[in-house]
Design a protein around this motif. Structure first.
Motif, PDB file in Angstrom:
ATOM      1  N   SER B   7       0.848  -1.191   0.000  1.00  0.00           N
ATOM      2  CA  SER B   7       0.000   0.000   0.000  1.00  0.00           C
ATOM      3  C   SER B   7       0.885   1.243   0.000  1.00  0.00           C
ATOM      4  O   SER B   7       2.036   1.199   0.438  1.00  0.00           O
ATOM      5  CB  SER B   7      -0.919  -0.002   1.239  1.00  0.00           C
ATOM      6  N   PRO B   8       0.362   2.348  -0.559  1.00  0.00           N
ATOM      7  CA  PRO B   8      -0.905   2.437  -1.285  1.00  0.00           C
ATOM      8  C   PRO B   8      -0.765   1.849  -2.690  1.00  0.00           C
ATOM      9  O   PRO B   8       0.318   1.485  -3.094  1.00  0.00           O
ATOM     10  CB  PRO B   8      -1.140   3.954  -1.348  1.00  0.00           C
ATOM     11  N   ARG B   9      -1.846   1.742  -3.435  1.00  0.00           N
ATOM     12  CA  ARG B   9      -1.774   1.268  -4.821  1.00  0.00           C
ATOM     13  C   ARG B   9      -1.308   2.379  -5.751  1.00  0.00           C
ATOM     14  O   ARG B   9      -0.600   2.131  -6.721  1.00  0.00           O
ATOM     15  CB  ARG B   9      -3.146   0.790  -5.294  1.00  0.00           C
ATOM     16  N   TYR B  10      -1.710   3.588  -5.454  1.00  0.00           N
ATOM     17  CA  TYR B  10      -1.347   4.737  -6.298  1.00  0.00           C
ATOM     18  C   TYR B  10      -0.968   5.908  -5.396  1.00  0.00           C
ATOM     19  O   TYR B  10      -1.516   6.065  -4.306  1.00  0.00           O
ATOM     20  CB  TYR B  10      -2.520   5.154  -7.200  1.00  0.00           C
ATOM     21  N   CYS B  23       5.086  -2.599   2.725  1.00  0.00           N
ATOM     22  CA  CYS B  23       4.990  -3.954   2.198  1.00  0.00           C
ATOM     23  C   CYS B  23       4.900  -4.957   3.343  1.00  0.00           C
ATOM     24  O   CYS B  23       5.682  -4.892   4.302  1.00  0.00           O
ATOM     25  CB  CYS B  23       6.213  -4.283   1.335  1.00  0.00           C
ATOM     26  N   ASN B  24       3.967  -5.888   3.204  1.00  0.00           N
ATOM     27  CA  ASN B  24       3.860  -7.007   4.138  1.00  0.00           C
ATOM     28  C   ASN B  24       4.083  -8.295   3.347  1.00  0.00           C
ATOM     29  O   ASN B  24       3.256  -8.645   2.508  1.00  0.00           O
ATOM     30  CB  ASN B  24       2.492  -7.022   4.821  1.00  0.00           C
ATOM     31  N   PRO B  25       5.181  -8.997   3.576  1.00  0.00           N
ATOM     32  CA  PRO B  25       5.491 -10.171   2.750  1.00  0.00           C
ATOM     33  C   PRO B  25       4.650 -11.381   3.139  1.00  0.00           C
ATOM     34  O   PRO B  25       3.899 -11.339   4.122  1.00  0.00           O
ATOM     35  CB  PRO B  25       6.963 -10.420   3.075  1.00  0.00           C
ATOM     36  N   ILE B  26       4.792 -12.445   2.387  1.00  0.00           N
ATOM     37  CA  ILE B  26       4.139 -13.706   2.719  1.00  0.00           C
ATOM     38  C   ILE B  26       4.739 -14.236   4.022  1.00  0.00           C
ATOM     39  O   ILE B  26       5.970 -14.196   4.208  1.00  0.00           O
ATOM     40  CB  ILE B  26       4.308 -14.722   1.586  1.00  0.00           C
ATOM     41  N   SER B  27       3.872 -14.709   4.891  1.00  0.00           N
ATOM     42  CA  SER B  27       4.318 -15.173   6.199  1.00  0.00           C
ATOM     43  C   SER B  27       5.394 -16.244   6.075  1.00  0.00           C
ATOM     44  O   SER B  27       5.253 -17.204   5.311  1.00  0.00           O
ATOM     45  CB  SER B  27       3.116 -15.730   6.964  1.00  0.00           C
ATOM     46  N   TYR B  90       6.570   0.645  -7.922  1.00  0.00           N
ATOM     47  CA  TYR B  90       7.481   0.086  -6.922  1.00  0.00           C
ATOM     48  C   TYR B  90       6.887  -1.246  -6.462  1.00  0.00           C
ATOM     49  O   TYR B  90       5.795  -1.294  -5.903  1.00  0.00           O
ATOM     50  CB  TYR B  90       7.695   1.068  -5.781  1.00  0.00           C
ATOM     51  N   LEU B  91       7.637  -2.291  -6.740  1.00  0.00           N
ATOM     52  CA  LEU B  91       7.179  -3.647  -6.471  1.00  0.00           C
ATOM     53  C   LEU B  91       7.910  -4.218  -5.269  1.00  0.00           C
ATOM     54  O   LEU B  91       9.132  -4.120  -5.173  1.00  0.00           O
ATOM     55  CB  LEU B  91       7.448  -4.553  -7.675  1.00  0.00           C
ATOM     56  N   GLY B 105       2.149  -3.856  -6.400  1.00  0.00           N
ATOM     57  CA  GLY B 105       2.923  -2.656  -6.625  1.00  0.00           C
ATOM     58  C   GLY B 105       2.229  -1.368  -6.237  1.00  0.00           C
ATOM     59  O   GLY B 105       1.009  -1.326  -6.021  1.00  0.00           O
ATOM     60  N   THR B 106       3.026  -0.315  -6.135  1.00  0.00           N
ATOM     61  CA  THR B 106       2.530   1.045  -5.930  1.00  0.00           C
ATOM     62  C   THR B 106       2.966   1.870  -7.125  1.00  0.00           C
ATOM     63  O   THR B 106       4.164   1.955  -7.419  1.00  0.00           O
ATOM     64  CB  THR B 106       3.114   1.676  -4.651  1.00  0.00           C
TER      65      THR B 106
END
Lengths: 116, 111
Positions: B7-10, B23-27, B90-91, B105-106
């Protein structure tokens, strides 16, 4: 210094025919190669990969071929479907000793359009 | 399994302003990446974390970009001050091994 090159920015094929996407690399230390698919407004999603010790990997309609001597890999999609229309990124992986993780280097992508 | 959340998307900002992405990665994924994708180009690695330590930040413009990954989970990427050429997607990605899993991404526009 572009280590991973996708020289075709775009490719257009008819539904049902074969799509061949090409990728060249320069660093012989790459040990793994991956293809990612990207739809607009989404992140890239993993499609298929191949280890440097193999020359072919197949998953359903998708096959990746690796020619290490030529530093070249290709992705074949057979048969192509309209839903395959997306940008395809070739990526090469390098193992980083520090931290023990992989570093991925991406090509610029090839936009595939599959026409009905 | 939940995917990588960003977040955010834009975001639209003026040049010289600051911006932050989350960014919150996969656990359970120890490795976290921030990539910059400029229109028409492939993703370019900005910084790579292994747990909360930096593995590679060689392509991060450190005079204006900073990133942190506290407690080895979430991460933030900051740009201060932004320039026009920072306009990009930004990925964030995370991984256990070779295969990276990306967020959506944002998209940053700097005017």
């Amino acid at each position: 210094d572009q280590q991973v090159k996708q020289n075709s920015p775009s490719l257009s094929v008819q539904e049902g025919r074969i799509s061949i996407l090409n990728c060249d690399y320069t660093n012989s230390m790459f040990d793994y190669f991956l293809w990612y698919k990207k739809y607009p407004a989404e992140g890239p999603t993993f499609l298929i990969s191949i280890s440097s010790i193999k020359d072919k990997n197949e998953d359903g309609r998708f096959t990746v071929f690796l020619n290490k001597s030529a530093k070249h890999l290709s992705l074949h999609i057979v048969p192509s479907q309209p839903g395959d229309s997306a940008v395809y990124f070739c990526a090469a992986s390098l193992f980083i000793t520090q931290g023990g993780s992989e570093k991925l280097v991406f090509g610029k992508g090839t936009k595939l359009t599959v026409n009905p | 399994e939940a995917g990588v959340a960003q977040s955010p998307r834009y975001k639209i900002i003026e040049k010289r302003q600051s911006v932050a992405f989350w960014c919150n990665p996969i656990s359970g994924h120890a490795t976290l990446y921030w990539y910059q994708q400029i229109l028409g180009q492939g993703p370019k690695l900005l910084i790579q974390f292994q747990n909360n330590g930096v593995v590679d930040d060689s392509q991060l413009p450190k005079d204006r970009f900073s990133a942190e990954r506290l407690k080895g989970v979430d991460s933030t990427l900051k740009i201060q001050p932004a320039k026009l050429e920072d306009s990009a997607v930004y990925l964030c990605a995370s991984s256990l091994g070779v295969t990276l899993h990306f967020g959506n991404g944002t998209r940053l526009t700097v005017t």
